[in-house]
Design an enzyme around this catalytic site. Sequence first.
Site, PDB file in Angstrom:
ATOM      1  N   ASN A 159     -26.793 -14.134 -50.545  1.00  0.00           N
ATOM      2  CA  ASN A 159     -26.533 -15.567 -50.552  1.00  0.00           C
ATOM      3  C   ASN A 159     -26.468 -16.087 -51.981  1.00  0.00           C
ATOM      4  O   ASN A 159     -27.184 -15.618 -52.876  1.00  0.00           O
ATOM      5  CB  ASN A 159     -27.524 -16.354 -49.681  1.00  0.00           C
ATOM      6  CG  ASN A 159     -28.987 -16.090 -49.956  1.00  0.00           C
ATOM      7  OD1 ASN A 159     -29.362 -15.025 -50.443  1.00  0.00           O
ATOM      8  ND2 ASN A 159     -29.819 -17.055 -49.649  1.00  0.00           N
ATOM      9  N   GLU A 194     -26.531 -19.704 -53.695  1.00  0.00           N
ATOM     10  CA  GLU A 194     -26.750 -21.135 -53.470  1.00  0.00           C
ATOM     11  C   GLU A 194     -26.121 -21.953 -54.593  1.00  0.00           C
ATOM     12  O   GLU A 194     -25.695 -21.423 -55.621  1.00  0.00           O
ATOM     13  CB  GLU A 194     -28.261 -21.406 -53.343  1.00  0.00           C
ATOM     14  CG  GLU A 194     -28.830 -20.704 -52.116  1.00  0.00           C
ATOM     15  CD  GLU A 194     -30.253 -21.090 -51.770  1.00  0.00           C
ATOM     16  OE1 GLU A 194     -30.958 -21.667 -52.625  1.00  0.00           O
ATOM     17  OE2 GLU A 194     -30.661 -20.801 -50.630  1.00  0.00           O
ATOM     18  N   GLU A 196     -23.595 -12.899 -45.541  1.00  0.00           N
ATOM     19  CA  GLU A 196     -22.637 -12.217 -44.665  1.00  0.00           C
ATOM     20  C   GLU A 196     -21.202 -12.542 -45.059  1.00  0.00           C
ATOM     21  O   GLU A 196     -20.322 -11.678 -45.065  1.00  0.00           O
ATOM     22  CB  GLU A 196     -22.856 -12.635 -43.208  1.00  0.00           C
ATOM     23  CG  GLU A 196     -24.221 -12.291 -42.648  1.00  0.00           C
ATOM     24  CD  GLU A 196     -25.261 -13.398 -42.855  1.00  0.00           C
ATOM     25  OE1 GLU A 196     -25.227 -14.089 -43.887  1.00  0.00           O
ATOM     26  OE2 GLU A 196     -26.116 -13.553 -41.972  1.00  0.00           O
ATOM     27  N   CYS A 221     -25.856 -17.021 -39.222  1.00  0.00           N
ATOM     28  CA  CYS A 221     -25.671 -18.402 -38.764  1.00  0.00           C
ATOM     29  C   CYS A 221     -24.383 -18.505 -37.948  1.00  0.00           C
ATOM     30  O   CYS A 221     -23.545 -17.591 -37.949  1.00  0.00           O
ATOM     31  CB  CYS A 221     -25.651 -19.355 -39.962  1.00  0.00           C
ATOM     32  SG  CYS A 221     -24.106 -19.333 -40.886  1.00  0.00           S
ATOM     33  N   CYS A 229     -21.103 -17.938 -39.875  1.00  0.00           N
ATOM     34  CA  CYS A 229     -20.868 -16.523 -40.193  1.00  0.00           C
ATOM     35  C   CYS A 229     -20.427 -15.745 -38.961  1.00  0.00           C
ATOM     36  O   CYS A 229     -19.573 -14.857 -39.047  1.00  0.00           O
ATOM     37  CB  CYS A 229     -22.126 -15.892 -40.783  1.00  0.00           C
ATOM     38  SG  CYS A 229     -22.448 -16.424 -42.480  1.00  0.00           S
TER      39      CYS A 229
END
Length: 133
Positions: free
Chosen positions: A45, A47, A58, A87, A90
């Site tokens: 990830n 951010e 992902e 999520c 994704c």
Amino acid sequence: MDSETREKLIAAAQQARTRAYAVYSGFTVGAALLTADGARITGCNVENVSLGLTQCAERVALGRAIAEGHREFQALAVASSTGVAPCGACRQVLAEFCDELRVLLVQEKPILHTREVSLLALLPDRFEPKTDS
Ligand code: THU
């Protein structure tokens, strides 16, 4: 997927997790895709101060894989402290390229534990526009 391949995929997701940029949530995620021809492509990830621009691990992995010429996948490992599932966004993005996909949910704490699910189970009624209307 034999057990050595599975363990290497899990290890790749864990390694990718160590490179996550998660300075706002503190929740680091690593992902590793196993392509049809056996390559492993990782993501983490990333951010952003504008929180909505954050990229999930992902989708970073999938984008890298597509850019490197891979379009078919055998499995995905997602590593986090708690073993989260991808999520909703994704799931739909993975479904663009995968009718079905083995998904390994890797929980790293308090001990390493992996649960296996399928993309069909995670996203049973995916958005697919009808082509004949
Ligand atoms: N995150 C992922 O990387 N993958 C998911 O499927 C769910 C959430 C990240 C986004 C954000 O950086 C952090 O986890 C907390 O939501």
